[in-house]
Design a protein around this motif. Structure first.
Motif, PDB file in Angstrom:
ATOM      1  N   UNK A   1       0.835  -1.208   0.000  1.00 28.44           N
ATOM      2  CA  UNK A   1       0.000   0.000   0.000  1.00 28.44           C
ATOM      3  C   UNK A   1       0.869   1.257   0.000  1.00 28.44           C
ATOM      4  N   UNK A   2       1.883   1.292   0.854  1.00 31.89           N
ATOM      5  CA  UNK A   2       2.836   2.397   0.854  1.00 31.89           C
ATOM      6  C   UNK A   2       4.162   1.886   1.402  1.00 31.89           C
ATOM      7  N   UNK A   3       5.256   2.554   1.036  1.00 32.03           N
ATOM      8  CA  UNK A   3       6.605   2.097   1.384  1.00 32.03           C
ATOM      9  C   UNK A   3       7.301   3.154   2.233  1.00 32.03           C
ATOM     10  N   UNK A   4       7.836   2.718   3.363  1.00 29.18           N
ATOM     11  CA  UNK A   4       8.530   3.651   4.232  1.00 29.18           C
ATOM     12  C   UNK A   4      10.037   3.546   4.176  1.00 29.18           C
ATOM     13  N   UNK A   5      10.584   2.430   3.685  1.00 29.51           N
ATOM     14  CA  UNK A   5      12.037   2.254   3.683  1.00 29.51           C
ATOM     15  C   UNK A   5      12.557   1.722   2.352  1.00 29.51           C
TER      16      UNK A   5
ATOM     17  N   UNK B   1       9.695  10.750   4.270  1.00 30.22           N
ATOM     18  CA  UNK B   1      10.699  10.979   3.224  1.00 30.22           C
ATOM     19  C   UNK B   1      11.031  12.473   3.139  1.00 30.22           C
ATOM     20  N   UNK B   2      12.314  12.847   3.140  1.00 31.67           N
ATOM     21  CA  UNK B   2      12.663  14.261   2.940  1.00 31.67           C
ATOM     22  C   UNK B   2      12.159  14.745   1.580  1.00 31.67           C
TER      23      UNK B   2
ATOM     24  N   UNK C   1       3.228   6.749  -0.426  1.00 27.11           N
ATOM     25  CA  UNK C   1       4.467   6.598   0.332  1.00 27.11           C
ATOM     26  C   UNK C   1       4.993   7.952   0.790  1.00 27.11           C
ATOM     27  N   UNK C   2       4.909   8.953  -0.077  1.00 26.63           N
ATOM     28  CA  UNK C   2       5.383  10.287   0.287  1.00 26.63           C
ATOM     29  C   UNK C   2       4.546  10.882   1.413  1.00 26.63           C
TER      30      UNK C   2
END
Length: 331
Positions: A114-118, A153-154, A147-148
Protein backbone atom coordinates in the motif's frame (compact mmCIF):
# COMPACT_ATOMS: atom_id res chain seq x y z
CA UNK A 1 29.31 19.17 0.02
CA UNK A 2 26.56 17.86 2.30
CA UNK A 3 24.21 15.40 0.65
CA UNK A 4 20.59 14.76 1.52
CA UNK A 5 20.23 11.15 2.63
CA UNK A 6 17.37 8.75 3.20
CA UNK A 7 16.28 8.84 6.88
CA UNK A 8 17.86 5.41 7.64
CA UNK A 9 20.93 5.78 5.42
CA UNK A 10 24.24 5.85 7.36
CA UNK A 11 26.23 9.00 6.62
CA UNK A 12 29.45 6.99 6.75
CA UNK A 13 28.19 4.79 3.92
CA UNK A 14 27.58 7.83 1.74
CA UNK A 15 31.01 9.20 2.54
CA UNK A 16 32.65 5.83 1.81
CA UNK A 17 31.02 5.62 -1.62
CA UNK A 18 31.89 9.23 -2.38
CA UNK A 19 35.56 8.63 -1.59
CA UNK A 20 35.63 5.51 -3.77
CA UNK A 21 34.03 7.48 -6.60
CA UNK A 22 36.63 10.21 -6.17
CA UNK A 23 39.48 7.71 -6.50
CA UNK A 24 38.22 6.70 -9.93
CA UNK A 25 38.65 2.97 -9.35
CA UNK A 26 35.37 1.85 -10.88
CA UNK A 27 36.02 -1.85 -10.34
CA UNK A 28 36.47 -1.30 -6.60
CA UNK A 29 33.42 0.96 -6.49
CA UNK A 30 31.30 -1.61 -8.29
CA UNK A 31 32.37 -4.36 -5.88
CA UNK A 32 31.62 -2.19 -2.85
CA UNK A 33 28.13 -1.43 -4.16
CA UNK A 34 27.23 -4.94 -5.27
CA UNK A 35 28.66 -6.83 -2.31
CA UNK A 36 27.19 -4.75 0.51
CA UNK A 37 26.73 -6.28 3.95
CA UNK A 38 23.34 -4.62 4.40
CA UNK A 39 20.35 -6.25 2.68
CA UNK A 40 18.58 -3.01 1.81
CA UNK A 41 19.21 -0.86 -1.23
CA UNK A 42 21.42 2.20 -1.35
CA UNK A 43 19.72 5.37 -0.17
CA UNK A 44 19.26 8.80 -1.67
CA UNK A 45 22.73 9.98 -0.65
CA UNK A 46 24.56 7.16 -2.44
CA UNK A 47 22.35 7.36 -5.54
CA UNK A 48 22.99 11.11 -5.73
CA UNK A 49 26.73 10.41 -5.77
CA UNK A 50 26.25 7.83 -8.53
CA UNK A 51 24.02 10.09 -10.64
CA UNK A 52 26.62 12.85 -10.51
CA UNK A 53 29.42 10.72 -11.98
CA UNK A 54 30.60 11.50 -15.53
CA UNK A 55 28.75 9.65 -18.26
CA UNK A 56 31.69 7.36 -19.20
CA UNK A 57 32.02 6.26 -15.56
CA UNK A 58 28.30 5.62 -15.25
CA UNK A 59 28.34 3.63 -18.47
CA UNK A 60 31.20 1.47 -17.21
CA UNK A 61 29.41 0.85 -13.90
CA UNK A 62 26.22 0.04 -15.78
CA UNK A 63 27.95 -2.82 -17.57
CA UNK A 64 28.90 -4.50 -14.30
CA UNK A 65 25.43 -3.86 -12.85
CA UNK A 66 23.79 -5.38 -15.95
CA UNK A 67 25.88 -8.52 -15.55
CA UNK A 68 24.96 -8.73 -11.89
CA UNK A 69 21.26 -8.17 -12.63
CA UNK A 70 21.36 -11.03 -15.15
CA UNK A 71 22.82 -13.32 -12.49
CA UNK A 72 20.19 -12.15 -10.01
CA UNK A 73 17.39 -13.05 -12.39
CA UNK A 74 18.64 -16.62 -12.41
CA UNK A 75 18.93 -16.72 -8.61
CA UNK A 76 15.64 -15.89 -6.90
CA UNK A 77 17.44 -15.50 -3.56
CA UNK A 78 19.79 -12.81 -4.84
CA UNK A 79 17.24 -9.99 -4.87
CA UNK A 80 17.49 -7.09 -7.32
CA UNK A 81 20.47 -5.06 -6.13
CA UNK A 82 22.17 -4.89 -9.53
CA UNK A 83 18.94 -3.78 -11.22
CA UNK A 84 18.41 -0.94 -8.75
CA UNK A 85 22.04 0.19 -8.92
CA UNK A 86 21.67 0.21 -12.70
CA UNK A 87 18.78 2.64 -12.29
CA UNK A 88 20.99 4.94 -10.23
CA UNK A 89 23.57 5.35 -13.03
CA UNK A 90 21.26 5.13 -16.04
CA UNK A 91 20.67 8.81 -16.85
CA UNK A 92 21.11 9.37 -20.62
CA UNK A 93 22.12 5.74 -21.24
CA UNK A 94 18.99 3.71 -20.39
CA UNK A 95 17.57 1.29 -22.95
CA UNK A 96 14.15 -0.33 -23.37
CA UNK A 97 15.19 -3.61 -21.73
CA UNK A 98 16.29 -1.84 -18.56
CA UNK A 99 13.11 0.23 -18.47
CA UNK A 100 10.94 -2.85 -18.79
CA UNK A 101 12.78 -4.50 -15.91
CA UNK A 102 12.36 -1.43 -13.65
CA UNK A 103 8.69 -1.16 -14.57
CA UNK A 104 8.15 -4.83 -13.73
CA UNK A 105 9.86 -4.37 -10.37
CA UNK A 106 7.75 -1.31 -9.52
CA UNK A 107 4.51 -2.91 -10.69
CA UNK A 108 5.16 -5.90 -8.45
CA UNK A 109 5.76 -3.55 -5.52
CA UNK A 110 2.51 -1.70 -6.24
CA UNK A 111 0.61 -4.98 -6.38
CA UNK A 112 1.94 -6.07 -2.99
CA UNK A 113 2.33 -2.86 -0.98
CA UNK A 114 0.00 0.00 0.00
CA UNK A 115 2.84 2.40 0.85
CA UNK A 116 6.60 2.10 1.38
CA UNK A 117 8.53 3.65 4.23
CA UNK A 118 12.04 2.25 3.68
CA UNK A 119 12.14 1.13 0.05
CA UNK A 120 14.65 3.37 -1.70
CA UNK A 121 14.35 1.25 -4.83
CA UNK A 122 10.86 2.70 -5.36
CA UNK A 123 12.25 6.19 -5.86
CA UNK A 124 15.49 5.16 -7.60
CA UNK A 125 13.75 3.11 -10.31
CA UNK A 126 10.93 5.64 -10.72
CA UNK A 127 13.49 8.41 -11.19
CA UNK A 128 15.29 6.32 -13.81
CA UNK A 129 12.09 5.66 -15.76
CA UNK A 130 11.15 9.35 -15.74
CA UNK A 131 14.67 10.24 -16.90
CA UNK A 132 14.07 7.82 -19.78
CA UNK A 133 10.83 9.69 -20.60
CA UNK A 134 8.68 6.71 -19.65
CA UNK A 135 5.22 7.12 -18.14
CA UNK A 136 4.86 5.28 -14.84
CA UNK A 137 1.95 2.83 -14.47
CA UNK A 138 -1.00 4.35 -12.61
CA UNK A 139 -0.69 1.88 -9.73
CA UNK A 140 2.94 2.88 -9.26
CA UNK A 141 1.97 6.56 -9.23
CA UNK A 142 -0.49 5.78 -6.44
CA UNK A 143 2.18 3.93 -4.48
CA UNK A 144 4.59 6.86 -4.82
CA UNK A 145 2.01 9.43 -3.70
CA UNK A 146 0.89 7.37 -0.70
CA UNK A 147 4.47 6.60 0.33
CA UNK A 148 5.38 10.29 0.29
CA UNK A 149 2.35 11.18 2.44
CA UNK A 150 2.48 8.27 4.87
CA UNK A 151 6.21 8.25 5.69
CA UNK A 152 8.96 10.68 6.56
CA UNK A 153 10.70 10.98 3.22
CA UNK A 154 12.66 14.26 2.94
CA UNK A 155 11.20 16.50 0.22
CA UNK A 156 14.52 16.41 -1.63
CA UNK A 157 14.12 12.65 -2.04
CA UNK A 158 10.58 12.65 -3.41
CA UNK A 159 10.10 15.99 -5.16
CA UNK A 160 12.27 15.13 -8.21
CA UNK A 161 9.87 12.24 -8.86
CA UNK A 162 6.48 13.57 -7.70
CA UNK A 163 6.70 16.81 -9.68
CA UNK A 164 7.22 14.86 -12.93
CA UNK A 165 4.33 12.42 -12.63
CA UNK A 166 1.70 12.52 -15.38
CA UNK A 167 -1.69 11.51 -14.00
CA UNK A 168 -3.93 9.93 -13.03
CA UNK A 169 -5.96 12.65 -11.31
CA UNK A 170 -6.79 10.18 -8.48
CA UNK A 171 -4.89 7.18 -7.21
CA UNK A 172 -6.48 3.94 -8.43
CA UNK A 173 -7.16 1.06 -6.07
CA UNK A 174 -10.27 2.19 -4.19
CA UNK A 175 -13.63 1.26 -5.78
CA UNK A 176 -14.99 4.81 -5.68
CA UNK A 177 -11.78 6.27 -7.18
CA UNK A 178 -11.68 3.57 -9.87
CA UNK A 179 -15.29 4.45 -10.73
CA UNK A 180 -14.42 8.15 -11.02
CA UNK A 181 -11.43 7.42 -13.25
CA UNK A 182 -13.51 5.09 -15.44
CA UNK A 183 -16.37 7.60 -15.75
CA UNK A 184 -14.49 10.83 -16.40
CA UNK A 185 -13.72 10.24 -20.11
CA UNK A 186 -17.42 9.89 -20.94
CA UNK A 187 -18.80 12.59 -18.61
CA UNK A 188 -17.59 15.57 -20.59
CA UNK A 189 -15.11 18.41 -20.30
CA UNK A 190 -16.63 20.02 -17.19
CA UNK A 191 -15.95 17.18 -14.78
CA UNK A 192 -12.12 17.01 -14.70
CA UNK A 193 -11.98 20.65 -13.61
CA UNK A 194 -14.27 19.93 -10.70
CA UNK A 195 -12.25 16.85 -9.65
CA UNK A 196 -9.11 19.03 -9.67
CA UNK A 197 -10.97 21.52 -7.47
CA UNK A 198 -12.20 18.72 -5.20
CA UNK A 199 -8.59 17.69 -4.55
CA UNK A 200 -8.14 21.13 -2.96
CA UNK A 201 -11.06 20.60 -0.60
CA UNK A 202 -10.51 21.00 3.14
CA UNK A 203 -11.44 17.69 4.74
CA UNK A 204 -12.40 19.20 8.09
CA UNK A 205 -14.60 22.06 6.94
CA UNK A 206 -15.16 23.76 3.55
CA UNK A 207 -14.68 27.46 3.02
CA UNK A 208 -17.17 29.75 1.32
CA UNK A 209 -14.58 30.29 -1.41
CA UNK A 210 -14.33 26.54 -2.05
CA UNK A 211 -18.13 26.16 -2.04
CA UNK A 212 -18.67 29.00 -4.50
CA UNK A 213 -16.04 27.69 -6.87
CA UNK A 214 -17.46 24.15 -6.70
CA UNK A 215 -20.96 25.41 -7.52
CA UNK A 216 -19.64 27.60 -10.35
CA UNK A 217 -17.72 24.70 -11.90
CA UNK A 218 -20.73 22.36 -11.78
CA UNK A 219 -23.45 24.90 -12.60
CA UNK A 220 -23.57 23.92 -16.31
CA UNK A 221 -24.11 20.24 -15.39
CA UNK A 222 -27.68 18.99 -15.13
CA UNK A 223 -28.50 18.93 -11.40
CA UNK A 224 -30.09 15.48 -11.47
CA UNK A 225 -27.16 13.98 -13.39
CA UNK A 226 -24.79 15.62 -10.92
CA UNK A 227 -26.67 14.20 -7.93
CA UNK A 228 -26.92 10.70 -9.39
CA UNK A 229 -23.24 10.64 -10.28
CA UNK A 230 -22.10 11.90 -6.89
CA UNK A 231 -24.29 9.46 -4.97
CA UNK A 232 -23.09 6.54 -7.09
CA UNK A 233 -19.44 7.36 -6.34
CA UNK A 234 -20.04 8.08 -2.66
CA UNK A 235 -22.07 4.91 -2.15
CA UNK A 236 -18.99 2.99 -3.26
CA UNK A 237 -16.91 4.96 -0.77
CA UNK A 238 -19.30 4.12 2.06
CA UNK A 239 -17.68 0.70 2.43
CA UNK A 240 -14.37 2.33 3.39
CA UNK A 241 -11.08 2.89 1.66
CA UNK A 242 -8.27 0.76 0.35
CA UNK A 243 -6.06 0.56 3.44
CA UNK A 244 -6.00 -2.65 5.42
CA UNK A 245 -7.89 -0.95 8.25
CA UNK A 246 -10.52 0.50 5.90
CA UNK A 247 -8.94 3.95 5.87
CA UNK A 248 -8.93 6.06 2.72
CA UNK A 249 -5.97 6.87 0.50
CA UNK A 250 -4.62 10.13 1.95
CA UNK A 251 -3.98 11.56 -1.52
CA UNK A 252 -7.56 10.87 -2.62
CA UNK A 253 -9.24 11.88 0.64
CA UNK A 254 -9.61 15.63 -0.13
CA UNK A 255 -11.37 14.79 -3.41
CA UNK A 256 -13.70 12.42 -1.58
CA UNK A 257 -14.45 15.16 0.93
CA UNK A 258 -15.09 17.56 -1.95
CA UNK A 259 -17.69 15.21 -3.46
CA UNK A 260 -19.34 15.00 -0.04
CA UNK A 261 -19.41 18.77 0.45
CA UNK A 262 -20.85 19.33 -3.02
CA UNK A 263 -23.63 16.79 -2.49
CA UNK A 264 -24.71 18.67 0.63
CA UNK A 265 -24.93 21.91 -1.39
CA UNK A 266 -27.36 20.48 -3.96
CA UNK A 267 -31.14 20.57 -3.48
CA UNK A 268 -31.91 18.02 -0.76
CA UNK A 269 -33.03 14.57 -1.84
CA UNK A 270 -33.73 11.44 0.24
CA UNK A 271 -31.08 9.40 -1.59
CA UNK A 272 -28.46 12.10 -1.02
CA UNK A 273 -29.20 12.10 2.69
CA UNK A 274 -29.02 8.30 2.84
CA UNK A 275 -25.68 8.39 1.04
CA UNK A 276 -24.24 10.94 3.48
CA UNK A 277 -25.49 8.84 6.37
CA UNK A 278 -23.86 5.74 4.88
CA UNK A 279 -20.49 7.52 4.88
CA UNK A 280 -20.84 7.79 8.66
CA UNK A 281 -22.38 4.39 9.29
CA UNK A 282 -20.81 2.19 6.62
CA UNK A 283 -17.01 2.14 7.03
CA UNK A 284 -15.69 -0.49 9.43
CA UNK A 285 -13.64 2.10 11.32
CA UNK A 286 -13.80 5.80 11.95
CA UNK A 287 -11.98 7.90 9.33
CA UNK A 288 -11.52 11.64 8.70
CA UNK A 289 -14.44 11.39 6.27
CA UNK A 290 -16.76 10.49 9.17
CA UNK A 291 -16.70 14.05 10.48
CA UNK A 292 -16.92 15.43 6.94
CA UNK A 293 -20.15 13.51 6.33
CA UNK A 294 -21.59 14.56 9.70
CA UNK A 295 -20.99 18.23 8.93
CA UNK A 296 -22.32 17.75 5.41
CA UNK A 297 -25.57 16.34 6.81
CA UNK A 298 -25.84 19.25 9.22
CA UNK A 299 -25.72 21.76 6.37
CA UNK A 300 -28.21 20.10 4.03
CA UNK A 301 -30.72 22.87 3.18
CA UNK A 302 -33.75 23.32 5.45
CA UNK A 303 -32.25 21.03 8.12
CA UNK A 304 -33.39 17.98 6.18
CA UNK A 305 -30.26 16.10 7.18
CA UNK A 306 -31.08 16.35 10.90
CA UNK A 307 -33.37 13.28 11.09
CA UNK A 308 -30.52 11.20 9.64
CA UNK A 309 -28.13 12.63 12.23
CA UNK A 310 -30.58 11.74 14.99
CA UNK A 311 -30.83 8.18 13.64
CA UNK A 312 -27.04 7.90 13.51
CA UNK A 313 -26.70 9.23 17.06
CA UNK A 314 -28.66 6.23 18.30
CA UNK A 315 -26.75 3.67 16.19
CA UNK A 316 -23.14 4.76 16.64
CA UNK A 317 -21.04 3.48 19.52
CA UNK A 318 -17.98 5.62 18.84
CA UNK A 319 -17.81 8.38 21.44
CA UNK A 320 -16.09 10.90 19.17
CA UNK A 321 -18.72 10.35 16.47
CA UNK A 322 -21.52 10.68 19.05
CA UNK A 323 -20.08 13.97 20.28
CA UNK A 324 -19.70 15.36 16.76
CA UNK A 325 -23.29 14.40 15.90
CA UNK A 326 -24.58 16.17 19.03
CA UNK A 327 -22.57 19.28 18.15
CA UNK A 328 -23.86 19.20 14.56
CA UNK A 329 -27.48 18.93 15.72
CA UNK A 330 -27.06 21.85 18.10
CA UNK A 331 -25.27 24.00 15.54
Amino acid sequence: MDLVTSPWEPAERVEFVRKLAGKGDLAELSRALLVAKDPWHEGFGVTTVLRSLPKPDRFALAQSFVENAAAESADTEAGNRGLVLLAAVSRDIANATWCEAWEALLTEMADQTWSCGISDELWTCSHALLDADRRLPDAVVGLLRRSALDHGWPPECVTPVLTRLRGPVLNPGEPWADAVLASLPSLGDLWPGFIDHALLSPVARPTLTWDRRALALTAPIDTELLRLTLTAWLNLAADGGGRGDGGYDRYNLPALAGLTWLLSLLPSHPSSIRTLGALVEGPSSRTPLTSTAIRALARVPQRRGHPELERLSVLTRDKVTQRQIREALIA
